[in-house]
Each structure stands twice: as structure tokens, then as C-alpha cells.
Write a protein that holds these residues in place. Structure first.
Motif, PDB file in Angstrom:
ATOM      1  N   ALA A 152      -6.033  -2.182   5.014  1.00  0.00           N
ATOM      2  CA  ALA A 152      -5.527  -0.593   4.963  1.00  0.00           C
ATOM      3  C   ALA A 152      -4.396  -0.214   5.747  1.00  0.00           C
ATOM      4  O   ALA A 152      -3.694   0.706   5.292  1.00  0.00           O
ATOM      5  N   GLU A 153      -4.399  -0.500   6.994  1.00  0.00           N
ATOM      6  CA  GLU A 153      -3.338  -0.228   7.936  1.00  0.00           C
ATOM      7  C   GLU A 153      -1.834  -0.750   7.367  1.00  0.00           C
ATOM      8  O   GLU A 153      -1.038  -0.268   7.393  1.00  0.00           O
ATOM      9  N   LEU A 154      -2.187  -2.017   6.767  1.00  0.00           N
ATOM     10  CA  LEU A 154      -0.895  -2.580   6.235  1.00  0.00           C
ATOM     11  C   LEU A 154      -0.502  -1.777   5.231  1.00  0.00           C
ATOM     12  O   LEU A 154       0.935  -1.481   5.117  1.00  0.00           O
ATOM     13  N   VAL A 155      -1.399  -1.345   4.195  1.00  0.00           N
ATOM     14  CA  VAL A 155      -0.762  -0.448   3.215  1.00  0.00           C
ATOM     15  C   VAL A 155      -0.046   0.833   3.856  1.00  0.00           C
ATOM     16  O   VAL A 155       1.089   1.439   3.404  1.00  0.00           O
ATOM     17  N   ARG A 156      -0.850   1.396   4.714  1.00  0.00           N
ATOM     18  CA  ARG A 156      -0.722   2.787   5.451  1.00  0.00           C
ATOM     19  C   ARG A 156       1.008   2.545   6.171  1.00  0.00           C
ATOM     20  O   ARG A 156       1.868   3.368   5.934  1.00  0.00           O
ATOM     21  N   ASN A 157       1.063   1.358   6.761  1.00  0.00           N
ATOM     22  CA  ASN A 157       2.230   1.084   7.376  1.00  0.00           C
ATOM     23  C   ASN A 157       3.389   0.894   6.698  1.00  0.00           C
ATOM     24  O   ASN A 157       4.631   1.221   6.849  1.00  0.00           O
ATOM     25  N   ALA A 158       2.996   0.157   5.505  1.00  0.00           N
ATOM     26  CA  ALA A 158       4.106  -0.316   4.547  1.00  0.00           C
ATOM     27  C   ALA A 158       4.639   1.265   3.809  1.00  0.00           C
ATOM     28  O   ALA A 158       6.002   1.443   3.690  1.00  0.00           O
ATOM     29  N   ALA A 175      -9.416  -6.082  -1.751  1.00  0.00           N
ATOM     30  CA  ALA A 175     -10.285  -4.784  -2.188  1.00  0.00           C
ATOM     31  C   ALA A 175      -9.968  -3.587  -1.127  1.00  0.00           C
ATOM     32  O   ALA A 175      -9.860  -2.249  -1.326  1.00  0.00           O
ATOM     33  N   GLU A 176      -9.762  -3.926   0.362  1.00  0.00           N
ATOM     34  CA  GLU A 176      -9.589  -2.796   1.073  1.00  0.00           C
ATOM     35  C   GLU A 176      -8.044  -2.352   0.881  1.00  0.00           C
ATOM     36  O   GLU A 176      -7.964  -1.077   1.045  1.00  0.00           O
ATOM     37  N   ALA A 177      -7.168  -3.121   0.651  1.00  0.00           N
ATOM     38  CA  ALA A 177      -5.824  -2.608   0.434  1.00  0.00           C
ATOM     39  C   ALA A 177      -5.694  -1.932  -0.908  1.00  0.00           C
ATOM     40  O   ALA A 177      -4.917  -0.691  -0.654  1.00  0.00           O
ATOM     41  N   ILE A 178      -6.441  -2.176  -1.758  1.00  0.00           N
ATOM     42  CA  ILE A 178      -6.351  -1.290  -3.027  1.00  0.00           C
ATOM     43  C   ILE A 178      -7.108   0.075  -2.771  1.00  0.00           C
ATOM     44  O   ILE A 178      -6.557   0.970  -3.247  1.00  0.00           O
TER      45      ILE A 178
END
Length: 291
Positions: free
Chosen positions: A19-25, A45-48
Motif C-alpha cells: 500500500a505504501e508503495l502505491v501511495r509513494n508511486a 491484494a494490498e496494492a490493488i
């Protein structure tokens, strides 16, 4: 469009949760980011789910970085948009993951024999729920003051292929990896093929055979490739009809690279999505699949 097709989360050896990776991207201004954890799809699942909280729009490409070995030399194969439930590829990923723990324990034992006061408990704490690997051991060496940076641990003195504390694990033959990913509807890209800083590299002459076996592309623009290597790889890709990508190989705070430090041309990204049949990019609010 700003497209980064190589990033890791805590599902393997990154320091950002999926989730943090998605937000940071999104915060880095990326339009597309690929989640390519080592030999696992555990962060999907968490990233999606995290895409729902991204108001500016971001597209997630699901993938993995597969551990391979050719003629005794390690290489990494990026696999994009494959069916994560395809049984044969899933079984091979599981074999690699299952071998990671005994391999990491063996490396810890070798380091202790070399006089390093490292413990398996420390490495396991650093890895957390992720797929344990050499970067976690390297982080322990940094914490212990044995080396200054994670990159400094990947030398013959320590953890590089063939290094004093190196131990082998189950790895795929790259030709099998290409076949399996193709059968799962995915696209394959040879990751950082000229990263000589990491140890021995597969001879560039092997690219022709890999291309003939169905390899889709090579990662050209990468922090471990100097200007000459990028020019040489771009020429080889042109000769062999391979796609060329650029990516950060982001690991959060574990490495110095930044999300979006290197990016992939939108036309190349579009071709990758057109070739894939196993899965589709996942758009967030206002995102675009590229199809």
C-alpha cells in the motif's frame, strides 16, 4: 506518462508495504508502477486495494521478478501481467520461495564462520513477512557495521554470487521461465542484464538464444548500467527485435534509487500490455490501462 516497471515491497525485500508503495508511486508523479516482488505475488491484494485511495489516478501493473540461473550465473527475469493462479508457474515460484529460508540460514552460518556476529533471528526480524533474501542479510550487515551500505555487501567478500558467504537456492532455468510465463499469458523482460556491480553477468551472446525462446525485452535504463552499457544493450535489443524498458528497481529505504528514477517509454508499455493475456493493468481513480 511516467512509467516505472520494477519496484519491490515488503512482500519480498522492499521496505514499503504494498500500500505504501502505491501511495509513494502516486506522490512521485508516476502514472504507472509495476509491483515486481521476488518470486511472489503476495503483495497484489494490498496494492490493488490501495489504489482506491489515490485520487490523482495511478495504474498498477502486477508482476514478479523470477530468480533464474544459466550456466551457473544468476539472472533475474521480470514477468508482467501473467495469471497468478496458473498452476505450473505458481508451483515453481513456491519452490523458489521455500528454498529461500534454508539458503538464508546457510548464508548466516557462513558469515558466522567468517567471524560476523550475525544471527538468524536478526535476519528474520528484518525480513518480517517478506520473502527472505540477500538484501535482508545485507541490511543486517549494515546494522552490525560490517559494511556501510546494502550495495557494499554484494561483493565477493560477502554476498555476491560465488562470494565467501554465498549459498545457492532453487532457481529457474531462464528458458523454462520464459515458457512458463508465456503459458500464463505474461510478458518477460530480462532485468538489469549488465549489472556487473552485482557479480558475474550472463554473456550478452546468450540474449540471442533467449530472444529466440520468446523473451520480450531487456531492462536497459537502470541505475546499475552505465552509459556505455545502455547504448550497447539498446543496440542489441534493436538487432534482436526486443523491447527496451527503464525502471528504478525501487526497494524503499534499502537502496538509494528513487521511484521513477528511470522510466519506460509509453509506446513500449503499450506493447507490453497488448502482448499480455494473463492479467490486465489495474487502474486507480482516473488511471489508464494503456489498452
Amino acid at each position: 506518462m511516467r512509467i516505472d516497471l520494477h519496484a519491490h515491497s515488503t512482500a519480498s525485500d522492499g521496505t514499503d508495504s504494498p500500500a505504501e508503495l502505491v501511495r509513494n508511486a502516486a506522490a512521485a508523479g508516476l502514472d504507472v508502477v509495476a509491483l515486481t516482488d521476488h518470486d511472489t505475488v503476495g503483495g497484489y491484494a494490498e496494492a490493488i486495494a490501495a489504489l482506491d485511495g489515490i485520487p490523482a489516478g495511478l495504474t498498477l501493473v502486477t508482476g514478479a521478478e523470477l530468480s533464474c540461473r544459466l550456466d551457473g550465473i544468476g539472472l533475474h527475469m521480470l514477468a508482467y501481467l501473467f495469471d497468478p493462479d496458473e498452476p505450473e508457474l505458481a508451483r515453481e515460484r513456491e519452490l523458489v520461495r521455500d528454498d529461500r529460508v534454508p539458503r538464508a540460514r546457510a548464508m548466516v552460518a557462513k558469515l558466522r564462520d567468517l567471524g560476523v556476529d550475525i544471527t538468524w533471528e536478526r535476519v528474520a526480524r528484518i525480513a518480517g513477512d517478506g520473502s527472505v533474501g540477500r538484501p535482508h542479510i545485507a541490511t543486517a550487515l549494515v546494522e552490525l557495521g560490517v559494511v556501510r551500505t546494502v550495495s557494499d555487501a554484494f561483493t565477493p567478500a560477502w554476498l555476491a554470487d560465488g562470494g565467501r558467504a554465498y549459498a545457492e537456492k532453487h532457481e529457474l532455468d531462464p528458458f523454462d521461465a520464459i515458457r512458463l510465463v508465456k503459458a500464463a499469458g505474461g510478458v518477460t523482460v530480462f532485468a538489469h542484464p549488465a549489472a556487473v556491480k552485482r557479480g558475474r553477468c550472463v554473456p550478452e551472446a546468450a540474449l540471442g538464444a533467449l530472444a529466440a525462446a520468446g523473451l520480450d525485452g531487456i531492462e536497459v535504463d537502470h541505475m546499475d548500467h552505465d552509459t556505455d552499457a545502455r547504448a550497447r544493450l539498446r543496440g542489441l535489443a534493436g538487432d534482436l527485435g526486443l523491447l527496451t524498458t527503464g525502471s528504478s528497481d525501487y526497494h524503499g529505504s534499502r537502496k538509494t534509487c528513487r521511484l521513477g528514477e528511470y522510466t519506460t517509454d509509453p509506446e513500449i508499455y503499450g506493447e507490453i500490455t497488448r502482448r499480455a493475456t494473463g492479467a490486465f493493468p489495474v487502474p486507480g481513480a482516473g488511471g489508464s490501462t494503456g489498452r
